[in-house]
Design an enzyme around this catalytic site. Structure first.
Site, PDB file in Angstrom:
ATOM      1  N   ASN A 244       0.839  -1.201   0.000  1.00  0.00           N
ATOM      2  CA  ASN A 244       0.000   0.000   0.000  1.00  0.00           C
ATOM      3  C   ASN A 244       0.873   1.250   0.000  1.00  0.00           C
ATOM      4  O   ASN A 244       1.756   1.402   0.846  1.00  0.00           O
ATOM      5  CB  ASN A 244      -0.886   0.009   1.255  1.00  0.00           C
ATOM      6  CG  ASN A 244      -1.809   1.204   1.305  1.00  0.00           C
ATOM      7  OD1 ASN A 244      -2.738   1.314   0.494  1.00  0.00           O
ATOM      8  ND2 ASN A 244      -1.575   2.110   2.241  1.00  0.00           N
ATOM      9  N   GLU A 245       0.640   2.110  -0.973  1.00  0.00           N
ATOM     10  CA  GLU A 245       1.240   3.446  -1.049  1.00  0.00           C
ATOM     11  C   GLU A 245       2.750   3.455  -0.738  1.00  0.00           C
ATOM     12  O   GLU A 245       3.207   4.112   0.205  1.00  0.00           O
ATOM     13  CB  GLU A 245       0.481   4.402  -0.130  1.00  0.00           C
ATOM     14  CG  GLU A 245      -0.982   4.507  -0.514  1.00  0.00           C
ATOM     15  CD  GLU A 245      -1.792   5.493   0.303  1.00  0.00           C
ATOM     16  OE1 GLU A 245      -2.888   5.895  -0.149  1.00  0.00           O
ATOM     17  OE2 GLU A 245      -1.334   5.882   1.392  1.00  0.00           O
TER      18      GLU A 245
END
Length: 573
Positions: A244-245
Site C-alpha cells: 500500500n502506497e
C-alpha cells in the site's frame, strides 16, 4: 490515506450561487415556478414523489426552472462493457451492496499473517498491536489462527457475494509483537520486527512457526489457496495487491522502511513478489503499485533515483508499465495484471473538497464539478495539479493512454478514492457522477475509502446503480453514448443490459443548486421507446423514491424536469 467526511448533513440546505453559464444559444430559458407534479399530456415530467392520486401534497416545494440542457442518448453507439467491479469499498456499511471488498490501507503494510499482529505506523504512534483483530470483531479465541484477519475478511466477502482484494506485504518487515509503540531506536531490523520475504524456496506449511524469524508471502497465498481453492474455483481469492502506497513508506512506516523508496527498488520488489504469487496461483490477478496520489504518479514522490531511472519517461507510471512489459518479455508471463492507483481529488473551493470542513458554497460547487477532472478535457479545476500539470488532466484518459502506449492489456484500478461530503447531497451527486465515469471510461476495479454510517448520500449513490428499487434493480452493464449540452450543470450516463436495446438505463444529474433544469431528452437509433420509470434522490433526502413514470413518448423525444441537486435513474422501455 483516509479521506473521511464529517460534513454536517444540514449543509445540503445551504444556498450556493448559481452558475452564470448560459444555456445553449438555441434555447430560451423560461424562469417559472414548478411543483413536483407530472404533466404527461405534454410529455413533460417534473421528477417527484406523488400521493396515491398522482398529485403533489400541499407541502410540496415549488422550484423555479432556471435552465435547460439537451441530453442525447444513443444505444447503438460507443458500446463497451462496464466492469461489475467498480462498485467496491474498503469499508462496509449496513444496507450497502458491494461487488468488491479490499483489505488494504496503511495497517496492512506491517501485518504479520502468522500471528495477526500489525503496526499503525505514523497513523498512531507506530503501535504494534491486535487492532486488525478487534476492529473486525474477531473473537479472542481465534486470534492465534494463521491469517485469521484475512480469512475472516474473505469469509465475509463470500457471504455478501463480493470478490476480495487481499494486500500482501512488500516493505520488508512485519510486526513481531503487540507490545505497543515502536521507538525510532527499534527501527527494523530489530527484535520488534520479523523479516518478510516474497518466496520461501522450501516446502509450505499450514501451521507456520511465528518464532522462526521469517514470514513468507507465497506461503500465505498457498495457505489461502488450500483453504478456499485457486482463483479458478468459486471461492478463490481473485486479487492480490502489492502492499500500500509505497511512495509514502518513509512517512507512514519509517520504523519499517525509513528511507524513501527508489524506483528501481520498487520495481524489483514488485517483480519478486508478483512472481512468487503467480507461482502459487498462476491465474490470480496482481495489482500494483497502489500509488497514493498524483505526486507518486509523477515521480514516485521524487524517488531518490528518479532522475536516472526515469530518464526518457513522461512520468513514473510510464516507467512502471514499460519495465513490467519488459519483465514479461524476459520471464514469459505477465506479472502485474492491474495498474492500481489512489485518487483523492485535490480540487478546492474554500477548502480541499475531501476535508471535513469543506462545506461552504464554494466547496460544494467545487465538489459537484470535480468528477469532470476524470474525463472532461474542457474542464479546469482549481488545484495544484491543474496549476502545475494540467497536461495530465483529465486523469482517466491519460492513465489509459499510458497503458496503451507502454503495456497494452493492463487493467486499471482505483483502489482508494473519496470526494468528501458523504453526509450531504453534494457528496451523493459527486459519487453518482464518479461511478458513471468509471463505467464509461473503462475502469476495471474501484473501491471507495472511508464510508461511515452517517454517509447516507454516498450510500444512496451506490444504491442508485446497484439497488435503486430496493429489489436488486441495477444499472446496465454495457455503456452507450450519452451526452449533454451543459456539462457544468448536468451529468449523464447511459447503459444497456447486455446487447439488448431495451431497457435503456440513464443516470441524470442536476448539479444546479438554485432551481430545476429542463432536460430535453433525444434518443437516437432505430429502437423506439414508449415509457420509462424514474427513481431519484435529492437535497431533501437520500432516500431513493420512485417518481412519476414517463409515458406517451413520441418520436423518441421528451422533456424531463429535474429539481435542483437531484440524481435520477431513468429506465426506458
Amino acid at each position: 490515506m483516509p479521506a473521511r467526511s464529517t460534513t454536517d448533513p444540514r449543509s445540503r440546505r445551504s444556498p450556493v450561487a448559481r452558475s452564470a453559464t448560459p444555456p445553449p444559444q438555441s434555447q430560451t430559458v423560461r424562469r417559472r415556478a414548478v411543483r413536483w407534479f407530472s404533466a404527461l399530456g405534454l410529455c413533460v415530467l417534473v421528477v417527484s414523489g406523488c400521493d396515491s392520486a398522482g398529485s403533489p401534497g400541499d407541502d410540496e416545494p415549488e422550484y423555479e426552472v432556471v435552465g435547460q440542457a439537451v441530453v442525447t442518448l444513443n444505444p447503438e453507439a460507443d458500446r463497451r462493457p462496464i466492469s461489475p467491479y467498480i462498485y467496491g469499498s474498503n469499508q462496509d456499511r449496513a444496507g450497502t451492496v458491494w461487488t468488491v471488498r479490499r483489505l488494504g490501507g496503511n495497517r496492512l503494510t506491517g501485518y504479520n499473517w502468522e500471528n495477526n499482529f500489525s503496526n499503525a505506523g505514523s497513523d498512531y504512534q507506530h503501535y504494534s498491536d491486535r487492532f486488525l483483530l478487534f476492529n473486525a470483531g474477531i473473537p479472542d479465541g481465534e486470534a492465534g489462527e494463521p491469517a485469521r484477519v484475512v480469512t475472516f475478511f474473505h469469509d465475509q466477502s463470500l457471504q455478501m457475494g463480493a470478490a476480495s482484494i487481499v494486500t500482501l506485504q512488500m516493505a520488508g518487515f512485519v510486526a513481531r509483537d503487540d507490545f505497543g509503540a515502536v521507538s525510532a531506536g527499534q527501527t527494523a531490523p530489530s527484535p520488534r520486527w520479523v523479516p518478510a520475504y516474497p518466496r520461501k524456496d522450501a516446502p509450505f506449511t499450514l501451521t507456520p512457526d511465528p518464532g522462526d524469524d521469517a514470514v513468507y508471502m507465497d506461503e500465505l497465498v498457498h495457505f489461502l489457496v488450500q483453504r478456499y481453492g485457486a482463483v479458478t474455483t468459486p471461492n478463490g481469492i481473485r486479487w492480490y495487491s502489492l502492499d500500500n502506497e509505497p511512495a509514502l513508506w518513509a512517512h507512514t512506516h519509517p520504523r519499517i522502511h525509513p528511507d524513501p523508496v527508489g524506483a528501481e527498488e520498487l520495481l524489483q520488489r514488485t517483480i519478486d513478489l508478483a512472481s512468487a504469487v503467480k507461482d502459487v496461483d498462476p491465474n490470480s490477478e496482481v495489482l500494483g503499485p497502489a500509488l497514493y496520489g498524483f505526486a507518486a504518479y509523477l515521480s514516485l514522490q521524487d524517488a531518490p533515483d528518479w532522475n536516472q531511472a526515469g530518464a526518457g519517461y513522461r512520468w513514473f507510471i510510464d516507467y512502471y508499465l514499460d519495465r513490467l512489459r519488459q519483465a514479461e518479455q524476459a520471464t514469459g508471463r505477465r506479472l502485474v495484471d492491474v495498474l492500481d492507483v489512489h485518487w483523492y481529488p485535490e480540487a478546492r473551493g474554500d477548502h480541499r473538497i475531501t476535508d471535513p470542513d469543506a462545506t461552504t458554497p464554494a466547496d460544494v460547487a467545487a465538489r459537484l464539478q470535480a468528477p469532470r477532472s476524470l474525463w472532461d478535457p474542457t474542464y479546469t479545476e482549481t488545484s495544484w495539479i491543474a496549476d502545475c500539470c494540467s497536461a495530465f488532466l483529465p486523469i482517466l484518459p491519460t492513465l489509459q493512454a499510458s497503458i496503451e502506449a507502454h503495456y497494452p492489456g493492463t487493467k486499471l484500478a482505483i483502489s482508494e478514492y473519496n470526494y468528501g461530503g458523504g453526509r450531504s447531497v453534494s457528496g451523493g451527486l459527486a459519487q453518482a457522477d464518479v461511478l458513471g465515469a468509471f463505467g464509461r471510461h473503462g475502469v476495471y476495479i474501484a473501491t471507495l475509502w472511508g464510508i461511515e454510517a452517517e454517509d447516507a448520500y454516498t450510500a444512496a449513490a451506490f444504491r442508485l446503480y446497484r439497488n435503486y428499487d430496493g429489489n436488486g434493480g441495477t444499472y446496465g452493464d454495457t455503456s452507450v453514448r450519452a451526452t449533454t449540452s451543459d456539462p457544468h450543470q448536468t451529468s449523464v450516463y447511459a447503459a444497456l443490459e447486455g446487447h439488448d436495446a431495451r431497457p435503456l438505463h440513464a443516470i441524470l444529474i442536476n448539479k444546479n443548486t438554485e432551481g430545476a433544469l429542463e432536460m430535453q431528452i433525444r434518443i437516437e437509433g432505430d429502437t423506439a421507446y414508449a415509457t420509462g420509470e424514474v427513481w431519484a434522490f435529492d437535497a431533501r433526502s437520500p432516500q431513493i423514491l420512485r417518481r412519476d413514470d414517463v409515458t406517451g413518448i413520441t418520436g423518441n423525444t421528451f422533456t424531463l424536469t429535474l429539481p435542483p441537486l437531484t440524481a435520477a435513474h431513468l429506465i426506458l422501455r
